[in-house]
Design an enzyme around this catalytic site. Sequence first.
Site, PDB file in Angstrom:
ATOM      1  N   CYS A   2       0.817  -1.210   0.000  1.00  0.00           N
ATOM      2  CA  CYS A   2       0.000   0.000   0.000  1.00  0.00           C
ATOM      3  C   CYS A   2       0.853   1.262   0.000  1.00  0.00           C
ATOM      4  CB  CYS A   2      -0.868   0.045   1.247  1.00  0.00           C
ATOM      5  SG  CYS A   2      -1.857  -1.412   1.497  1.00  0.00           S
ATOM      6  N   ARG A  27       5.177  -0.198  -6.192  1.00  0.00           N
ATOM      7  CA  ARG A  27       5.204  -0.951  -4.942  1.00  0.00           C
ATOM      8  C   ARG A  27       4.228  -2.138  -4.968  1.00  0.00           C
ATOM      9  NH1 ARG A  27       7.505   2.021  -0.766  1.00  0.00           N
ATOM     10  NH2 ARG A  27       6.393   0.742   0.733  1.00  0.00           N
ATOM     11  N   TRP A  76      -3.041  -2.669  -1.368  1.00  0.00           N
ATOM     12  CA  TRP A  76      -2.641  -4.056  -1.652  1.00  0.00           C
ATOM     13  C   TRP A  76      -3.395  -4.876  -0.615  1.00  0.00           C
ATOM     14  CZ3 TRP A  76       0.225  -8.172   0.508  1.00  0.00           C
ATOM     15  CH2 TRP A  76       0.771  -9.081  -0.406  1.00  0.00           C
ATOM     16  N   ASN A 102      -1.876   2.318   5.828  1.00  0.00           N
ATOM     17  CA  ASN A 102      -1.012   1.175   5.513  1.00  0.00           C
ATOM     18  C   ASN A 102      -0.769   0.413   6.811  1.00  0.00           C
ATOM     19  OD1 ASN A 102      -0.774   2.325   3.027  1.00  0.00           O
ATOM     20  ND2 ASN A 102       1.372   2.936   3.242  1.00  0.00           N
ATOM     21  N   GLY A 103      -0.603  -0.896   6.705  1.00  0.00           N
ATOM     22  CA  GLY A 103      -0.320  -1.680   7.904  1.00  0.00           C
ATOM     23  C   GLY A 103      -1.513  -2.550   8.262  1.00  0.00           C
ATOM     24  N   GLU A 493      18.875 -17.139  -7.099  1.00  0.00           N
ATOM     25  CA  GLU A 493      18.448 -15.795  -7.477  1.00  0.00           C
ATOM     26  C   GLU A 493      17.956 -15.766  -8.929  1.00  0.00           C
ATOM     27  OE1 GLU A 493      17.611 -13.212  -6.080  1.00  0.00           O
ATOM     28  OE2 GLU A 493      17.841 -11.577  -7.506  1.00  0.00           O
ATOM     29  N   LYS A 497      14.195 -14.622 -10.058  1.00  0.00           N
ATOM     30  CA  LYS A 497      13.908 -13.559 -11.040  1.00  0.00           C
ATOM     31  C   LYS A 497      12.893 -14.048 -12.065  1.00  0.00           C
ATOM     32  CE  LYS A 497      14.978 -10.857  -9.376  1.00  0.00           C
ATOM     33  NZ  LYS A 497      15.439 -10.746  -8.124  1.00  0.00           N
ATOM     34  N   GLU A 500       9.360 -14.513 -10.500  1.00  0.00           N
ATOM     35  CA  GLU A 500       8.710 -13.250 -10.126  1.00  0.00           C
ATOM     36  C   GLU A 500       8.046 -12.557 -11.296  1.00  0.00           C
ATOM     37  OE1 GLU A 500      11.058 -10.968  -6.627  1.00  0.00           O
ATOM     38  OE2 GLU A 500      12.262 -11.399  -8.388  1.00  0.00           O
ATOM     39  N   HIS A 516      19.680 -36.027  -7.084  1.00  0.00           N
ATOM     40  CA  HIS A 516      18.977 -36.607  -5.931  1.00  0.00           C
ATOM     41  C   HIS A 516      17.477 -36.342  -6.011  1.00  0.00           C
ATOM     42  CE1 HIS A 516      22.704 -37.770  -4.094  1.00  0.00           C
ATOM     43  NE2 HIS A 516      23.182 -36.550  -4.266  1.00  0.00           N
ATOM     44  N   LYS A 615       6.795  -4.380  -3.850  1.00  0.00           N
ATOM     45  CA  LYS A 615       8.213  -4.024  -3.777  1.00  0.00           C
ATOM     46  C   LYS A 615       8.724  -4.067  -2.352  1.00  0.00           C
ATOM     47  CE  LYS A 615      12.154  -2.619  -5.248  1.00  0.00           C
ATOM     48  NZ  LYS A 615      12.977  -3.723  -5.779  1.00  0.00           N
TER      49      LYS A 615
HETATM   50  C1  G6P Z   1       9.848  -8.213  -1.642  1.00  0.00           C
HETATM   51  C2  G6P Z   1      10.402  -7.837  -2.994  1.00  0.00           C
HETATM   52  C3  G6P Z   1      11.705  -8.576  -3.249  1.00  0.00           C
HETATM   53  C4  G6P Z   1      12.682  -8.310  -2.115  1.00  0.00           C
HETATM   54  C5  G6P Z   1      12.078  -8.673  -0.752  1.00  0.00           C
HETATM   55  C6  G6P Z   1      12.946  -8.185   0.395  1.00  0.00           C
HETATM   56  O1  G6P Z   1       9.397  -9.514  -1.675  1.00  0.00           O
HETATM   57  O2  G6P Z   1       9.484  -8.120  -4.023  1.00  0.00           O
HETATM   58  O3  G6P Z   1      12.282  -8.122  -4.463  1.00  0.00           O
HETATM   59  O4  G6P Z   1      13.853  -9.033  -2.328  1.00  0.00           O
HETATM   60  O5  G6P Z   1      10.808  -8.048  -0.595  1.00  0.00           O
HETATM   61  O6  G6P Z   1      12.961  -6.779   0.383  1.00  0.00           O
HETATM   62  P1  G6P Z   1      14.047  -5.888   1.076  1.00  0.00           P
HETATM   63  O7  G6P Z   1      13.607  -4.474   0.796  1.00  0.00           O
HETATM   64  O8  G6P Z   1      14.034  -6.216   2.535  1.00  0.00           O
HETATM   65  O9  G6P Z   1      15.361  -6.206   0.458  1.00  0.00           O
END
Ligand code: G6P
Length: 620
Positions: A2, A27, A76, A102-103, A493, A497, A500, A516, A615
């Site tokens: 949010c 976000r 959100w 928010n929250g 990672e 990517k 996501e 395995h 985000k």
């Molecule tokens: C969210 C984002 C990720 C990020 C993670 C941790 O899930 O979509 O891209 O890696 O949060 O965020 P931070 O700001 O703590 O690195």
Amino acid sequence: MCGIVGYVGMRTAAPILLEGLRRLEYRGYDSAGLAILPEDGPLVVRKRQGRIDHGLAPLVADFPAPGLAGIGHTRWATHGPPSDANSHPHADASGRIAIVHNGVIENFDRLKERLRAEGHEFLSDTDTEVLAHLIGRERAALAAEVGPPGELLVRAVSRALREVIGTYGLAVVSADAPGLVVAARRGSPLIVGIGDGEHFVASDAAALVSHTREVVYLNDYDVVAIRADGIQVTNLGTDTARVQISRLEFDAEAAERGKFPHFMLKEIFEQPTTVRNALRGRLDFDEATPRFGGLNMTLAELRGVDRIVVAACGTSWHAGLVAEYLFEEFAHLPTEVEYASEFRYRNAPLDKSTLLLVITQSGETADTLAGLREARRRGHRVLAICNVVGSTIAREADGGIYLHAGPEIGVASTKAFTSQVTVLTLLALLMGRIRQLSSSRGLQLMRALEAVPEQLEEILALDGQIAAIARKYHQARDFFFVGRQYQFPVALEGALKLKEISYLHAEGYPAAELKHGPIAMIDEHTPTIVLAPADALIEKTASNLQEIKARKGPVILITTRGHDRLASMADDVLFLPPTLDPIQPLLTVLPLQLLAYHIAVLRGCDVDKPRNLAKSVTVE
Ligand code: G6P
């Protein structure tokens, strides 16, 4: 997650709020709304489920909302599904007060029951509407009091917040208090922007930078009255408030896409610069050691550390996994890497000489923040590796290192990862140099780090080739990413990517672990990305590559220039410049970012705003 924007000044508020909300789109959100405070008359609330451009913006165009003050929100969903009714702002029972939030209000159901018993009726499933009614109820209770309506609204908000358990960043307007926005925070970020004859409030600096760079970061329990000509902050806990004006590090341009079609691509291409920024001023070649300004720990204290625990989420957690190898190799320090969401609830034994390292791009991730607070409560020192200057985690940690990577807008983290790994390599080197690592090895590693930005430029030049590989494989449904040692976290990672932003099934594995179990899934339709740069284990990884080929699995190989024999076994190959083993993750991750990007674009996915993701995850 949010987003909040608020404005009070001399200009028409609605376009400013809409622009601010657009800057917060990255976000992640599912609906948007605003409440405008006219100079007299009732509040105007406009809200809609869906993207701003298809929902809220046309609604505001059809039914204009004049007024010089207002609040806006991108939601959100947490309590109740995305819908017009659940969108913010929410009004109190009188309809004269509106709030955005928010929250999460944890005791909202008990508060709702109590309010219902008093006759309140609710139109949404949200916890926020309960808070709106609570504020309205407190305001009504103050009806008999004399005083300026603005002051009474601030008092009503403060009284309501004392009953709330949970987290909030919020902004409130009332038709009875023209020219005033009241904002408050606990656990959810909020920043006041200071303009000339106008003031702003936002949950994220990105919504402010086009208007001002002078800001006040609110602290937990701060309640602030925002008017065109000034702000007044009080704190619910201490009754006094520290107000410190800071300057935002980045400008509006840094938060814009420029010539790139997506923020993610822009940020991938920024990496030569951002890695350079992460290294800037931190390499002391005379002493063959890195140096940091903000650790707030003496060398003796750093030498006293005998174990490191890393807590982080998502991509930052992967950077932590790279750090595990680095700390162990350079400094022989036992290192554990924890998901922050698990760490915070475990009673993990930490002794006096354990250092907690939290890694976070945003500095606001709820679980990481909670892990930090828990460790500090128990008297442990916490260092933060963080990108957003002035964020909650940056401010609450005992010390830390900033990435200086500039705003990262693409939801899929790219430049933050390479900056995190750069800074962690420096930190591990420092820990090594004050222990057993020789100055010659220190110098060798520092020179290799210094060469990384140019090597990243070289790898970016492979973009066309990577796009061609993406075209060849973008129809596949499943992908594997494998690597050994330093390449294992990079494999994780790379898979993250792809998941996501393209919604494809992708898994990262240590290369030897494939046999395995997961190798059962390998067939001619399932590509594997094999990370086999010229490191100590290249021959072993080559055997794993052959195991995949023997099952007809297509292999995309990422290796070092000159390894043609290995390349001849693969279907597609990308050659990278040579470097030392511990520095390899900084190079090998870049083609994986580009591959995920191109596959997502080819599949028609919304790269910068992937479905269901946010985000900055400020809820647990
Ligand atoms: C969210 C984002 C990720 C990020 C993670 C941790 O899930 O979509 O891209 O890696 O949060 O965020 P931070 O700001 O703590 O690195």
